[in-house]
Design an enzyme around this catalytic site. Sequence first.
Site, PDB file in Angstrom:
ATOM      1  N   SER A   1      -9.536   1.307   2.904  1.00 10.02           N
ATOM      2  CA  SER A   1      -8.730   2.099   2.003  1.00 10.02           C
ATOM      3  C   SER A   1      -7.602   1.304   1.339  1.00 10.02           C
ATOM      4  O   SER A   1      -6.935   1.819   0.435  1.00 10.02           O
ATOM      5  CB  SER A   1      -8.106   3.272   2.779  1.00 10.02           C
ATOM      6  OG  SER A   1      -7.222   2.820   3.800  1.00 10.02           O
TER       7      SER A   1
ATOM      8  N   LYS B   1       0.837  -1.201   0.000  1.00 14.94           N
ATOM      9  CA  LYS B   1       0.000   0.000   0.000  1.00 14.94           C
ATOM     10  C   LYS B   1       0.870   1.247   0.000  1.00 14.94           C
ATOM     11  O   LYS B   1       1.867   1.321   0.722  1.00 14.94           O
ATOM     12  CB  LYS B   1      -0.908  -0.026   1.235  1.00 14.94           C
ATOM     13  CG  LYS B   1      -1.942   1.095   1.309  1.00 14.94           C
ATOM     14  CD  LYS B   1      -2.819   0.902   2.544  1.00 14.94           C
ATOM     15  CE  LYS B   1      -3.963   1.905   2.615  1.00 14.94           C
ATOM     16  NZ  LYS B   1      -4.846   1.660   3.786  1.00 14.94           N
TER      17      LYS B   1
ATOM     18  N   SER C   1      -9.875  -0.986   7.062  1.00 17.94           N
ATOM     19  CA  SER C   1      -9.316  -0.884   5.718  1.00 17.94           C
ATOM     20  C   SER C   1      -8.579  -2.110   5.220  1.00 17.94           C
ATOM     21  O   SER C   1      -8.166  -2.155   4.068  1.00 17.94           O
ATOM     22  CB  SER C   1      -8.390   0.333   5.640  1.00 17.94           C
ATOM     23  OG  SER C   1      -9.123   1.528   5.775  1.00 17.94           O
TER      24      SER C   1
END
Length: 386
Positions: free
Chosen positions: A109, A32, A133
Amino acid sequence: MRDPWNAFMPYPDADVGHAAIGPLSGFRLAVKDLFDVAGYPTAAGNAAVLAASGIKTSTAPLVQTLLDAGACFVGKTNTDELAYSLIGGNIHFGMPINPRDPQLIPGGSSSGSAVAVAAGLADIGLGTDTSGSIRLPAAVNGLIGWRPTHGSLDNRALRPLAPSFDVPGFMTKSLEPMATVMSAVGMPAANDRPSSILISEDIFATIDDTVADEMIASLRSAAMPIRRTDAIASFSLADLALAFITILQREAWESNKTLFERSPEAVASDIAARLLSGSRLDDDEVREASGIRKLFSAEIDRLLRENVVVVLPTLAMSPPTRDAEPERFAAFRSACIKLLCLSGLSGCPQLAFPIINCAGNVSLSLFGARGADRMLMNMALRLKAE
């Protein structure tokens, strides 16, 4: 790499070395874009952050641990802006496409890491989980999602959102690779089994009765006592969610205040509205929310101290389509936070995984005491083996 799913950030490739031999040899790692990786910028899903980033000269310690264990880095992945959403959208870099159902949101996310794994472009998706997330995109994409015990993994060189909730976490397609990841990052082994499974009626009342029945039926193969309780705590789920959101918004504002004050136009309107909400909270509101958090955490410690595992649905409702109205996204987020906030408020680990032979897009979660991460994995492996 060809990426029709928009899982990865469009950065030029840089050489990121990894150990030739190790427990994660042969595993492809997607990271990420909140974690620093030498040779790459870190954008956190925001164009202004990208412009100010520069190329990093060192790699986040947790990422380095995975590389030293043999994982092969394949790219940095898309994220909701500032990691501050659960939907998966991003006005700067676009919304990744859910490989399981392209009509649905990918969840966020950690959207890109989830999509990379679901699309077969990576074996391990490294993300973060503040308000869900990891767990939410894992559930939406049919993956295993692990939110570790808060503070158990190194979070240096990781851009924060709400530090008292932020946790690095992982997604994989199946349980066995996740068990290997747990070992590689140093989670201690657990030979003990839960003494019982706890079902909280207030939690299962939030979802469809048929789905709830199928989830509970899937637990029978665990061959251990199943207990029921009316409520998981003395607080309602709504009160817990409100306390969580209050603390989250204050910390998110503090983490992003400088960025917002310098470049307010660089932040999407919905993200900006949430940041501003955090700026307007008074200290009494935050103090009250923190008090609820402290009491709830103590109640959970008492509840789980004898190796009890709470079973709950990962999501409170089905995910919306990617072209849904903002009101639908808000309703989805609000409903899911009531369940997802429990791990954040308590600091306890949660392991989410899809249920075999259960109709619909259904993910079950195991929620245990702090430090019980490997016990949750052992129980999940037992359930899936039956």
